[in-house]
Every structure is written in C-alpha cells, then in structure tokens.
Enzyme design. Sequence first.
Site, PDB file in Angstrom:
ATOM      1  N   LYS A 135       0.565   2.341  -1.564  1.00 26.67           N
ATOM      2  CA  LYS A 135       1.415   1.202  -1.887  1.00 26.67           C
ATOM      3  C   LYS A 135       2.843   1.673  -2.161  1.00 26.67           C
ATOM      4  O   LYS A 135       3.812   1.086  -1.688  1.00 26.67           O
ATOM      5  CB  LYS A 135       0.863   0.457  -3.122  1.00 26.67           C
ATOM      6  CG  LYS A 135      -0.361  -0.372  -2.804  1.00 26.67           C
ATOM      7  CD  LYS A 135      -1.075  -0.882  -4.053  1.00 26.67           C
ATOM      8  CE  LYS A 135      -2.363  -1.611  -3.629  1.00 26.67           C
ATOM      9  NZ  LYS A 135      -3.226  -1.996  -4.737  1.00 26.67           N
TER      10      LYS A 135
ATOM     11  N   GLN B 167      -3.491  -2.125 -11.035  1.00 24.35           N
ATOM     12  CA  GLN B 167      -4.544  -1.693 -10.099  1.00 24.35           C
ATOM     13  C   GLN B 167      -5.931  -1.879 -10.720  1.00 24.35           C
ATOM     14  O   GLN B 167      -6.185  -1.415 -11.830  1.00 24.35           O
ATOM     15  CB  GLN B 167      -4.306  -0.212  -9.708  1.00 24.35           C
ATOM     16  CG  GLN B 167      -5.303   0.334  -8.716  1.00 24.35           C
ATOM     17  CD  GLN B 167      -5.214  -0.357  -7.353  1.00 24.35           C
ATOM     18  OE1 GLN B 167      -4.132  -0.589  -6.819  1.00 24.35           O
ATOM     19  NE2 GLN B 167      -6.354  -0.721  -6.800  1.00 24.35           N
TER      20      GLN B 167
ATOM     21  N   ASP C  67      -0.380 -10.057  -6.703  1.00 24.63           N
ATOM     22  CA  ASP C  67      -1.765 -10.072  -6.240  1.00 24.63           C
ATOM     23  C   ASP C  67      -2.283 -11.493  -6.053  1.00 24.63           C
ATOM     24  O   ASP C  67      -3.319 -11.692  -5.428  1.00 24.63           O
ATOM     25  CB  ASP C  67      -2.673  -9.349  -7.260  1.00 24.63           C
ATOM     26  CG  ASP C  67      -3.017  -7.940  -6.820  1.00 24.63           C
ATOM     27  OD1 ASP C  67      -2.955  -7.671  -5.607  1.00 24.63           O
ATOM     28  OD2 ASP C  67      -3.357  -7.126  -7.693  1.00 24.63           O
TER      29      ASP C  67
END
Length: 282
Positions: free
Chosen positions: A52, A96, A119
Amino acid sequence: MILIDGKKAAAELRNELKKEVAELKKIHNKVPGLTVILIGELAPSKIYVKNKEKSAVEVGLKSDVIRYPETVEEKTILEKIDELNKDESVSGILVQLPLPKHIDKQKVIEAISPGKDVDGFHPMNVGNLSSGYESSVPCTPLGCYLLIKKIEPNLSGKKAVVVGRSNLNGKPMTQLLLKENCTVTITHSKTADLKGECLKGDIVVAAVGIPELVKGDWVKKDAVVIDVGINKTEKGIVGDVAFEEVSKVAKALTPVPGGVGPMTIACLLKNTIECFKRSQKK
Ligand code: NAD
C-alpha cells in the site's frame, strides 16, 4: 474467453490517479495523504501495508505508516485516530485488519471520521452506499465493480449473483451492482441451492474463501465471473472458482492471482483521492 487482467487494469488506474494527483497539486498546492496504522507483526499484514505504501508513493500521495506493537492499548489507537481525524494533511486513515483480540474492531472503525474512512467500513459509509449517496466504498468490491464494467459497460437488467455476504465483500458488492440496475441475488453458506442460483447469473462474483467452490457446471454460458477468493492450498494460491472448468464456459473470468487482488490497492488510492476531493469541497 476473456482473461480479465487485474494487474494491467490496476496499472492503468494508478496511471490515471497519478495524473489526477498532479492536477490536484497544481490546484490546491498540496497532495492527498494516506496514513496506515499497523499493529503487531502479522506477516500478511506487513506485506499488505508495504504494498500500500509503495503504491501510494508511486501515484504521488503523501504516505505514512504508524506502527505499534501487538500489546498496544486500545486507548492509544483511539487517541491516535482522533489526532489523525483533526490533521488536515491526512485525507485517509486505514487501520490494517485483523486487530489483536484485546482491541475492539468496531470501536476502531467507528472512531475514524467517515470522511477519512478509505476502507468504507464506517457505518455512515455503509449506510450511504446502501442509500445510494456519495460514500467511500470498500476497496475489493470497488475493484471488482471496475473490472466488471470494463467487460459489461451497461449492466442494467442483468442478473447478478454474489456468493458470500461479508461486510467486506459480498454486501457492498451487492449494493454496487444494485446501483447499476442489476437484479441481484446474494447467496451464502445457508443458501439452499447454490449451484441453481449461480446458474442464473449473467454476472457471478465469488467471495467465499473455499478453494474452487464454483464449478464449471455452476456457471451459465457467457457469464462474467469475478473470483475474489485467495486460498492457500497444496497446489498454491487458488480462488473460489474452479478456473480451468469455468474458463470453458464463461465469457470473461479473473485469474487468481492477478485478478481482483491488484485492483484492491489501486482502489484504496482512488478512495484516498476521493476523500481529499470531498474535503476540499467543504
Ligand atoms: P468471510 O469469511 O468474511 O465471508 C465468507 C462468506 O462466504 C460468508 O458470508 C459465508 O456465508 C459465505 N460462505 C461460506 N461458506 C459458504 C458456502 N459453502 N457456500 C456459499 N457461501 C458460503 O470472507 P471474506 O472476508 O468476504 O473473504 C472471502 C474471500 O476473499 C477469502 O478467500 C479472502 O481471502 C478473499 N479476499 C480477497 C481480497 C482481494 O483483494 N482479492 C480481499 C479480501 C478478501
């Protein structure tokens, strides 16, 4: 059969995003920023975060990773999120997953400002997506959606079958297809006749986590099949779709690896840029 090349599609998307970031920099004299919080030492999480970070830098975003040990207190994470919510240089925040057991995932998700929730997991974004309003959309289903649109630009009236009803994949996928005027069936572990349901789909998206669950005789001729699954098996990484069999029937199919996976990270970058643009409008 069209092999849907997710690597190529993701590279094209990153290229477009790179140009967009350069334009935004000219207009606003700053670039979107993505901050990732990584807790603990789980190898897959470390690899995801590294990828990422690399991709974010490649398209010109400001990228930060804040690392904590496995034993970090929940309070410390919530305080950091609060600080990042207030920081104007941060457009998107991602924590995460999975989190250590002593940290409440839902509390963490809800602590992130919906405007910075890259997200798309915050209940506000989930609700906005299902109401058809502007929202961040979870990265994997967004990537699937973009791949499907490349093959079928007009989805109106198509029959779509989504296998799996997770908040991460199945449910948001269903909302995206519904928005495109598909007639959507969402199936799951308790579905009575999974094969029969799959056979009705012009579009089939499998997000289950069972190696090669969707067989060749489960798929209608010329269906577009998207395989989200990533399953470690003795013969290596395979998806939720029996690739060889289904490739003989489908019009288009994503490989695993090299299909949906690469699009997920590219969509995270896209979401970060969208969050930045919405914050600049305010
Ligand atoms: P999950 O475990 O949260 O959900 C799985 C869903 O599958 C559930 O809704 C369950 O009802 C359904 N299911 C289970 N057994 C079934 C059966 N026999 N028949 C029909 N449905 C059944 O999983 P998830 O987080 O949605 O992930 C699904 C898969 O996608 C996993 O393999 C995961 O590794 C992969 N994944 C890939 C990416 C990517 O970027 N490509 C991202 C996230 C997840």
